[in-house]
Design a protein around this motif. Structure first.
Motif, mmCIF file in Angstrom:
data_model
loop_
_atom_site.group_PDB
_atom_site.id
_atom_site.type_symbol
_atom_site.label_atom_id
_atom_site.label_comp_id
_atom_site.label_asym_id
_atom_site.label_seq_id
_atom_site.Cartn_x
_atom_site.Cartn_y
_atom_site.Cartn_z
ATOM 1 N N HIS A 34 24.996 33.544 -57.577
ATOM 2 C CA HIS A 34 26.274 33.145 -57.675
ATOM 3 C C HIS A 34 27.311 33.789 -57.475
ATOM 4 O O HIS A 34 28.383 33.332 -57.141
ATOM 5 C CB HIS A 34 26.369 32.484 -59.314
ATOM 6 C CG HIS A 34 26.728 33.817 -60.070
ATOM 7 N ND1 HIS A 34 25.653 34.695 -60.663
ATOM 8 C CD2 HIS A 34 27.910 34.571 -60.645
ATOM 9 C CE1 HIS A 34 26.078 35.844 -61.140
ATOM 10 N NE2 HIS A 34 27.460 35.579 -61.087
ATOM 11 N N SER A 35 27.071 35.088 -57.232
ATOM 12 C CA SER A 35 28.177 36.000 -57.064
ATOM 13 C C SER A 35 28.258 36.569 -55.570
ATOM 14 O O SER A 35 27.377 36.328 -54.863
ATOM 15 C CB SER A 35 28.179 37.342 -57.918
ATOM 16 O OG SER A 35 29.211 38.006 -57.754
ATOM 17 N N SER A 63 26.611 27.574 -62.656
ATOM 18 C CA SER A 63 27.051 28.326 -61.306
ATOM 19 C C SER A 63 27.125 26.767 -60.447
ATOM 20 O O SER A 63 26.566 26.041 -60.532
ATOM 21 C CB SER A 63 26.386 29.114 -60.692
ATOM 22 O OG SER A 63 24.671 28.817 -60.211
#
Ligand code: XIL
Length: 302
Positions: free
Chosen positions: A85-86, A140
């Motif tokens: 998600h990052s 997410s």
């Protein structure tokens, strides 16, 4: 043996380090990395934003520098990470639904194909569970494409590179009784039961005063291994100093050594000053590259 890598090899394990392409010109850094470790992970260079800055335009220049350094120095390589998600590129952050699912699968396929034959293990999916204590998935954009996004990513990775071990990697899954740990155990159990291709679980093992090394950390390692996967400690760093920090490193190393399927340990940087949380002085070498008490304890435990 007199280095971490050689000592780990005595029991068939590896001892790795996260490295940055931008530091490969620093000879103090590369001397330590080359002498002590026999596995490397790219700290940022193989992440989504680095490898696919524009949709369908792949850039492997920094990742390849890491891979090249590993090859020329006889190190193996862990791949980090294909779906997360990052550190997504901007175009991906703005996507959703089927378009995002397909873009994610294309990313997994393209990057795993590019590095095929060079990777010991891929962190296929990173940090997909939440910290809210109920064992749920992290919200997410990827999770909102459907709960099966994780297994879809693993299948795409296997199709692209059948020779790499495929890992699920996460943090705060170190305590055997915590809901997040239980949830990841349940996912892995389910994947093994249904034939989803998963070979390993990565325990990031970022420890600090708020998230201490559990006294029963070894139980977590053996609980994952009992599901029929390898376990790797993938991003180890421990806030502290002196004997206290050294003892915590010893606990983590002993936990891995006690479990046959714990195949290796990676620390998340070389010197304290290289750490993503340098103020915690969490690594094995001080800012000048001197061995710390934590280093000696780790070497002794291996
Ligand atoms: C960190 C890097 O160390 C930093 O340089 C970067 O700014 C942010 O990411 N979990 C992970 C790693 O899986 O990729 C993270 O690395 C640390 C937490």
């Amino acid at each position: 043996a007199t280095t971490l890598g050689a000592s780990a090899a005595q029991s068939g394990r590896y001892f790795g380090v996260a490295i940055s392409a931008g530091k490969l010109g620093d000879s103090t850094y590369t001397t330590i990395a080359n002498r002590e470790f026999d596995m490397v992970t790219a700290e940022n260079e193989m992440k989504l934003d680095a490898t696919e800055p524009n949709q369908n335009q792949f850039n492997y220049s920094s990742g390849d520098r890491i891979a090249q350094w590993a090859t020329s120095n006889g190190k193996r390589l862990r791949g980090h990470t294909l779906a997360w998600h990052s550190q997504q590129p901007g175009w991906m952050q703005n996507m959703s639904g089927t378009a995002l699912r397909n873009a994610m699968l294309n990313h997994v396929t393209q990057v795993a194909t590019h590095y095929r034959g060079q990777i010991y293990a891929w962190d296929v999916v990173n940090e997909a569970f939440s910290d809210n204590g109920d064992g749920s998935r992290r919200d997410s954009n990827l999770q909102r494409t459907g709960n099966d996004w994780i297994e879809a990513a693993f299948r795409a990775a296997r199709a692209a590179d059948s020779g790499a071990k495929l890992c699920y990697n996460d943090y705060n899954i170190d305590n055997p009784s915590h809901a997040k740990t239980q949830a990841v155990l349940a996912m892995v159990r389910d994947f093994k039961a249904r034939g989803v291709p998963i070979d390993c679980v990565g325990l990031q093992a970022h420890f600090n005063s708020g998230n201490p090394v559990p006294s029963n950390f070894q139980t977590t390692v053996s609980n994952f291994a009992a599901l029929g996967v390898d376990v790797q400690i993938t991003e180890l760093d421990i806030q502290g100093s002196g004997t206290d920090q050294a003892n915590k490193y010893r606990t983590v190393v002993n936990a891995c050594l006690a479990v046959a399927r714990c195949t290796g340990i990676t620390v998340w940087g070389v010197r304290d000053s290289d750490s993503w949380r340098a103020s915690d002085t969490p690594l094995l070498f001080d800012n000048s590259g001197n061995k710390k008490a934590a280093y000696t304890a780790t070497l002794d435990a291996l």
